[in-house]
Design an enzyme around this catalytic site. Structure first.
Site, PDB file in Angstrom:
ATOM      1  N   CYS A   1      -3.964   3.435   9.329  1.00 55.63           N
ATOM      2  CA  CYS A   1      -4.309   3.838   7.953  1.00 55.63           C
ATOM      3  C   CYS A   1      -5.801   4.089   7.793  1.00 55.63           C
ATOM      4  CB  CYS A   1      -3.851   2.775   6.977  1.00 55.63           C
ATOM      5  SG  CYS A   1      -4.573   1.163   7.285  1.00 55.63           S
TER       6      CYS A   1
ATOM      7  N   GLN B   1      -0.298   4.905   0.895  1.00 56.34           N
ATOM      8  CA  GLN B   1      -0.562   5.044   2.328  1.00 56.34           C
ATOM      9  C   GLN B   1       0.738   5.335   3.075  1.00 56.34           C
ATOM     10  OE1 GLN B   1      -3.619   4.721   4.113  1.00 56.34           O
ATOM     11  NE2 GLN B   1      -2.322   5.598   5.677  1.00 56.34           N
TER      12      GLN B   1
ATOM     13  N   HIS C   1       0.866  -1.188   0.000  1.00 54.86           N
ATOM     14  CA  HIS C   1       0.000   0.000   0.000  1.00 54.86           C
ATOM     15  C   HIS C   1       0.909   1.247   0.000  1.00 54.86           C
ATOM     16  CE1 HIS C   1      -3.536   2.271   0.290  1.00 54.86           C
ATOM     17  NE2 HIS C   1      -3.963   1.986   1.495  1.00 54.86           N
TER      18      HIS C   1
ATOM     19  N   ARG D   1      -3.184  12.048   2.509  1.00 49.68           N
ATOM     20  CA  ARG D   1      -3.347  11.175   1.339  1.00 49.68           C
ATOM     21  C   ARG D   1      -3.606  12.043   0.111  1.00 49.68           C
ATOM     22  NH1 ARG D   1      -5.107   5.883   1.944  1.00 49.68           N
ATOM     23  NH2 ARG D   1      -4.622   5.791  -0.281  1.00 49.68           N
TER      24      ARG D   1
ATOM     25  N   ASP E   1      -3.016  -1.657  12.224  1.00 50.91           N
ATOM     26  CA  ASP E   1      -3.989  -1.779  11.131  1.00 50.91           C
ATOM     27  C   ASP E   1      -4.925  -2.925  11.520  1.00 50.91           C
ATOM     28  OD1 ASP E   1      -5.319  -1.654   8.682  1.00 50.91           O
ATOM     29  OD2 ASP E   1      -3.700  -2.599   7.525  1.00 50.91           O
TER      30      ASP E   1
END
Ligand code: CP
Ligand code: NVA
Length: 318
Positions: free
Chosen positions: A273, A141, A138, A301, A233
């Site tokens: 995230c 991120q 990712h 982001r 996460d």
């Protein structure tokens, strides 16, 4: 009139993995993100006339909105293709899909189950392909995570990030960025849920140059002891829904709660995230507490991905 020459360049056509980026490339992205964040109106035509295809096999709030809004901010447009009910490659080959899309749009962001699908798209078109999350990585991120830390701390070099939980896509890209930029990185997971061995060996190589110290541990108290930031996460990622119950008991000691945060350095930051599950991987007092930076990361982001879009999709001589 703003030219884009001042933003620098990236060496690769695509952004599939942080491993494609050198330290200077990440700095280029961060500098562009900071400039875009500081001066929105003067950048509103940087991608005028450019179109982005967004192909998502999984749900998304942040990635979908920030790429779409980011394209609009830059004077371009985005077309969303919802693939949640049909796996990529089932109606037509990924190769054919890529060869069609490159005739209509100037870039693709894709969220896929298989990382290989992203690689196949990228290999079969001349336009940039950006990883909007795969089962493996990712990168957007992680760039936003560490960009946010640079805003808070000035520099991440020598700081220790501790990721507690599943050694998943989010974790892998975070390890990559930390290793590239010389931040120390500890990953603390239950046995059997440690990060991917290839990611760790790539990170070890990067760390030799950057001075990052990378540790993989199973004991949360030992791991969190010298943390400047604690990251977690979800315990079960998208596609692992049938493992939620089993994982809930395996990960029970890996919940980030106030007791765990007290083991870290005073004023250690909390990162996630999102989406988060309060009461599972993190408690409400931690994620909603004063040291949580989760919404700052979510905001960034937008700015970091706008930087990636400009660096990959603009006309390079403009
Ligand atoms: N963090 C993140 O990628 O969020 P979404 O799944 O909502 O895009
Ligand atoms: N690891 C999570 C991240 C979501 C942004 C997942 O893949 O579902």
């Amino acid at each position: 009139m703003t030219t884009t020459a001042a933003f620098g360049t990236l060496p690769s056509k695509d952004l599939l993995t942080i491993a494609q980026l050198g330290t200077g490339d990440i700095e280029t992205i961060f500098d562009a993100a900071a400039a875009l964040k500081a001066g929105r109106s003067e950048h509103n035509a940087l991608l005028k006339g450019k179109r982005l295809a967004m192909i998502f096999e999984k749900d998304s709030l942040r990635t979908r909105f920030t790429f779409d809004v980011g394209m609009q901010d830059l004077g371009g447009s985005a077309v969303f293709m919802d693939h949640r009910d049909v796996r990529l490659g089932s109606r037509e080959s990924l190769k054919d899909m890529a060869r069609n899309l490159e005739r209509w749009v100037h870039g693709i962001v894709a969220r896929t189950f298989k990382h290989r699908a992203l690689e196949e798209l990228a290999a079969n078109c001349s336009i940039p392909v950006i990883n909007g999350l795969s089962d493996y990585l990712h990168p957007c991120q992680a760039l936003s995570d560490v960009f946010t830390l640079t805003e808070k701390w000035g520099d991440v070099r020598g700081r220790r990030l501790v990721y507690v939980g599943d050694g998943n896509n989010t974790c892998h890209s975070l390890v990559h960025v930390a290793a590239r930029l010389g931040a120390h990185m500890t990953v603390c997971s239950p046995e059997g849920y440690e990060p991917n061995a290839r990611v760790i060996s790539e990170a070890m190589l990067m760390a030799r140059e950057s001075g990052s110290d990378i540790r993989i541990l199973n004991d949360p108290e030992a791991a969190v002891r010298d943390a400047d930031a604690v990251y977690t996460d979800v315990w079960a990622s998208m596609g692992q829904e049938d493992e939620i119950e089993e994982r809930s008991s395996i990960f029970n000691d890996y919940r980030v709660d106030e007791e765990m945060m007290a083991w870290a350095k005073p004023d250690a930051l909390f990162m996630h995230c999102l989406p988060a599950h309060r009461g599972q991987e993190v408690t409400a007092p931690v994620i909603d507490g004063p040291n949580s930076i989760v919404y700052d990361i979510a905001e960034n982001r937008l700015h970091v991905q706008k930087a990636v879009l400009v660096l990959l999709m603009r006309d390079k001589d403009a």
